[in-house]
Design a protein around this motif. Structure first.
Motif, mmCIF file in Angstrom:
data_model
loop_
_atom_site.group_PDB
_atom_site.id
_atom_site.type_symbol
_atom_site.label_atom_id
_atom_site.label_comp_id
_atom_site.label_asym_id
_atom_site.label_seq_id
_atom_site.Cartn_x
_atom_site.Cartn_y
_atom_site.Cartn_z
ATOM 1 N N ALA A 50 -115.599 -106.597 -23.321
ATOM 2 C CA ALA A 50 -115.563 -106.076 -24.693
ATOM 3 C C ALA A 50 -114.155 -105.591 -25.043
ATOM 4 O O ALA A 50 -113.547 -104.802 -24.301
ATOM 5 C CB ALA A 50 -116.568 -104.944 -24.853
ATOM 6 N N THR B 13 -108.995 -109.817 -24.291
ATOM 7 C CA THR B 13 -108.522 -111.152 -24.656
ATOM 8 C C THR B 13 -108.409 -111.995 -23.399
ATOM 9 O O THR B 13 -108.062 -111.472 -22.324
ATOM 10 C CB THR B 13 -107.152 -111.063 -25.356
ATOM 11 O OG1 THR B 13 -107.301 -110.333 -26.580
ATOM 12 C CG2 THR B 13 -106.594 -112.440 -25.670
ATOM 13 N N ARG C 192 -107.313 -115.868 -26.846
ATOM 14 C CA ARG C 192 -108.429 -115.614 -27.758
ATOM 15 C C ARG C 192 -109.173 -114.340 -27.340
ATOM 16 O O ARG C 192 -109.408 -114.105 -26.162
ATOM 17 C CB ARG C 192 -109.414 -116.776 -27.747
ATOM 18 C CG ARG C 192 -108.796 -118.112 -28.140
ATOM 19 C CD ARG C 192 -108.633 -118.220 -29.628
ATOM 20 N NE ARG C 192 -108.167 -119.543 -30.022
ATOM 21 C CZ ARG C 192 -107.959 -119.916 -31.278
ATOM 22 N NH1 ARG C 192 -108.195 -119.061 -32.263
ATOM 23 N NH2 ARG C 192 -107.536 -121.129 -31.553
ATOM 24 N N ALA C 193 -109.565 -113.547 -28.334
ATOM 25 C CA ALA C 193 -110.371 -112.360 -28.065
ATOM 26 C C ALA C 193 -111.794 -112.763 -27.723
ATOM 27 O O ALA C 193 -112.340 -113.705 -28.303
ATOM 28 C CB ALA C 193 -110.366 -111.437 -29.277
ATOM 29 N N VAL C 194 -112.379 -112.049 -26.771
ATOM 30 C CA VAL C 194 -113.776 -112.295 -26.414
ATOM 31 C C VAL C 194 -114.664 -111.654 -27.473
ATOM 32 O O VAL C 194 -114.604 -110.448 -27.701
ATOM 33 C CB VAL C 194 -114.108 -111.743 -25.020
ATOM 34 C CG1 VAL C 194 -115.586 -111.969 -24.701
ATOM 35 C CG2 VAL C 194 -113.231 -112.397 -23.953
ATOM 36 N N GLU C 195 -115.497 -112.464 -28.095
ATOM 37 C CA GLU C 195 -116.375 -111.990 -29.167
ATOM 38 C C GLU C 195 -117.722 -111.519 -28.634
ATOM 39 O O GLU C 195 -118.377 -110.659 -29.220
ATOM 40 C CB GLU C 195 -116.588 -113.125 -30.172
ATOM 41 C CG GLU C 195 -117.294 -112.728 -31.443
ATOM 42 C CD GLU C 195 -117.357 -113.893 -32.425
ATOM 43 O OE1 GLU C 195 -118.241 -114.759 -32.253
ATOM 44 O OE2 GLU C 195 -116.500 -113.942 -33.326
ATOM 45 N N GLY C 196 -118.140 -112.080 -27.512
ATOM 46 C CA GLY C 196 -119.413 -111.705 -26.925
ATOM 47 C C GLY C 196 -119.851 -112.716 -25.888
ATOM 48 O O GLY C 196 -119.220 -113.764 -25.715
ATOM 49 N N ARG D 193 -118.202 -116.427 -25.967
ATOM 50 C CA ARG D 193 -117.659 -116.798 -27.273
ATOM 51 C C ARG D 193 -116.300 -116.143 -27.475
ATOM 52 O O ARG D 193 -116.114 -114.963 -27.150
ATOM 53 C CB ARG D 193 -118.597 -116.343 -28.403
ATOM 54 C CG ARG D 193 -120.033 -116.784 -28.227
ATOM 55 C CD ARG D 193 -120.889 -116.367 -29.420
ATOM 56 N NE ARG D 193 -120.893 -114.926 -29.645
ATOM 57 C CZ ARG D 193 -121.698 -114.080 -29.024
ATOM 58 N NH1 ARG D 193 -122.567 -114.535 -28.116
ATOM 59 N NH2 ARG D 193 -121.657 -112.785 -29.290
ATOM 60 N N THR D 194 -115.364 -116.883 -28.037
ATOM 61 C CA THR D 194 -114.071 -116.312 -28.388
ATOM 62 C C THR D 194 -113.910 -116.334 -29.904
ATOM 63 O O THR D 194 -114.438 -117.207 -30.593
ATOM 64 C CB THR D 194 -112.912 -117.072 -27.728
ATOM 65 O OG1 THR D 194 -112.888 -118.430 -28.188
ATOM 66 C CG2 THR D 194 -113.044 -117.063 -26.219
ATOM 67 N N THR D 195 -113.176 -115.381 -30.433
ATOM 68 C CA THR D 195 -112.986 -115.255 -31.874
ATOM 69 C C THR D 195 -112.097 -116.378 -32.399
ATOM 70 O O THR D 195 -110.951 -116.528 -31.968
ATOM 71 C CB THR D 195 -112.363 -113.894 -32.215
ATOM 72 O OG1 THR D 195 -113.207 -112.857 -31.716
ATOM 73 C CG2 THR D 195 -112.194 -113.735 -33.713
ATOM 74 N N HIS E 64 -115.984 -121.970 -27.108
ATOM 75 C CA HIS E 64 -116.911 -121.276 -26.218
ATOM 76 C C HIS E 64 -116.668 -121.766 -24.794
ATOM 77 O O HIS E 64 -116.391 -122.946 -24.572
ATOM 78 C CB HIS E 64 -118.359 -121.586 -26.580
ATOM 79 C CG HIS E 64 -118.751 -121.176 -27.959
ATOM 80 N ND1 HIS E 64 -119.759 -120.271 -28.203
ATOM 81 C CD2 HIS E 64 -118.299 -121.575 -29.178
ATOM 82 C CE1 HIS E 64 -119.910 -120.116 -29.505
ATOM 83 N NE2 HIS E 64 -119.041 -120.899 -30.118
#
Length: 287
Positions: A19, A22, A47-51, A62-64, A68
């Motif tokens: 959470a 990146t 990429r930032a981790v989105e979830g 998932r990355t922002t 994926h």
């Protein structure tokens, strides 16, 4: 093999540990593990981790604004969170390490696979449903849309034995060898019963067992320490892997049917009216 409850727990732990982080880099250390080439694995970096979510037995990081990373742990795969990694580089192709994902704070995850048969799979995709295994998945047995009526409809059109019916990922997503044994034991149903021949009461028993067995296992996995997920799962099983032991419900001896590459366990008194099933080791029933 990690099944729905363990994969759900791993997804939750990965989501918590990543959470706000990146992806710094992804190291592919096994030539067999990466099943896609476009987008390249480097598209995840920066990429930032989105979830992190779950589809059946698949994990979806998932990355922002980016792709994926989808993982299927197969029979012998696992994921371990690392607070930091050694500065010494890892040689590709040596040992169980298949893929390493490093985050911007120096922590990350090692994805490993034990044994010589390599089935662990990683996909870098713009949409997880592009992964063939996800595209074929059936109903999620813990999803809100999974009702007794849905199960009854699935069973009515299935000329499969119940063991095969429960483990068919195109029918129910996430149930494997261990939890199918547990579900059938809880429902007091034979693994050899034909799904389409179930009566209304039997379908109700099966539905209740699916929800209760998986729900209980998810709760247990959620509370278990990460390193104890496997041992906690094994300790809680009533019949799977317990051939020769007494059934915890009736005391009869748990029996096993062995096939070419797997086995099932059941209680004759609770599930087959006392009948001992033939052990056809070379049967193709569960393929």
């Amino acid at each position: 093999m990690p099944e729905l409850p363990e994969v759900q727990a791993l997804a939750e732990r990965m989501a918590e540990a990543s959470a706000g982080r990146t992806v710094a880099r992804v190291e592919v250390l096994s030539v067999q593990v990466l099943k896609t080439f476009d987008p390249p694995v480097s598209a995840l970096e920066g990429r930032a981790v989105e979830g992190v979510g779950r589809y059946g037995k698949f994990l979806d990081l998932r990355t922002t604004g980016g792709p994926h990373l989808v993982l299927h742990l197969a029979r012998a795969g696992w994921i371990r969170h690392r607070a930091a990694f050694s500065a010494k580089p890892v040689r590709p192709g040596r040992g169980p390490l298949a893929l390493r994902l490093v985050l911007d704070d120096g922590s990350g995850f090692d994805i490993t696979e034990q044994g010589t048969t390599k089935r662990l799979a990683a996909y870098v995709v713009t949409d997880p449903h592009l992964v063939p295994g996800i595209g074929r998945l059936g109903a999620d047995p813990l999803g809100e849309g999974f009702t007794p009526a849905v199960l009854a409809g699935l069973a009515a059109g299935a000329r499969q034995r119940l063991k095969t019916f429960l483990t068919d990922q195109s029918v129910l997503a996430g149930i494997g060898n261990a939890y199918s044994d547990e579900i059938l034991h809880a429902a007091r149903l034979s693994p050899y019963a034909i799904a389409s021949a179930l009566g209304e009461e039997q379908v109700a028993q099966l539905y209740t067992a699916v929800r209760e067995v998986l729900g209980s296992a998810v709760a247990q996995a959620h509370d278990a320490p990460a390193d104890a997920l496997k041992s906690e799962k094994k300790a809680a099983l009533a019949v799977h892997g317990r051939s020769g032991e007494p059934c915890p419900r009736c005391g009869d001896t748990v029996r096993s049917v062995n096939f070419a590459d797997k086995s099932l366990q059941y209680c004759p008194t609770c599930q087959t009216g006392g009948r001992v099933l033939a052990d056809r080791r070379l049967s193709r029933l569960l393929k």
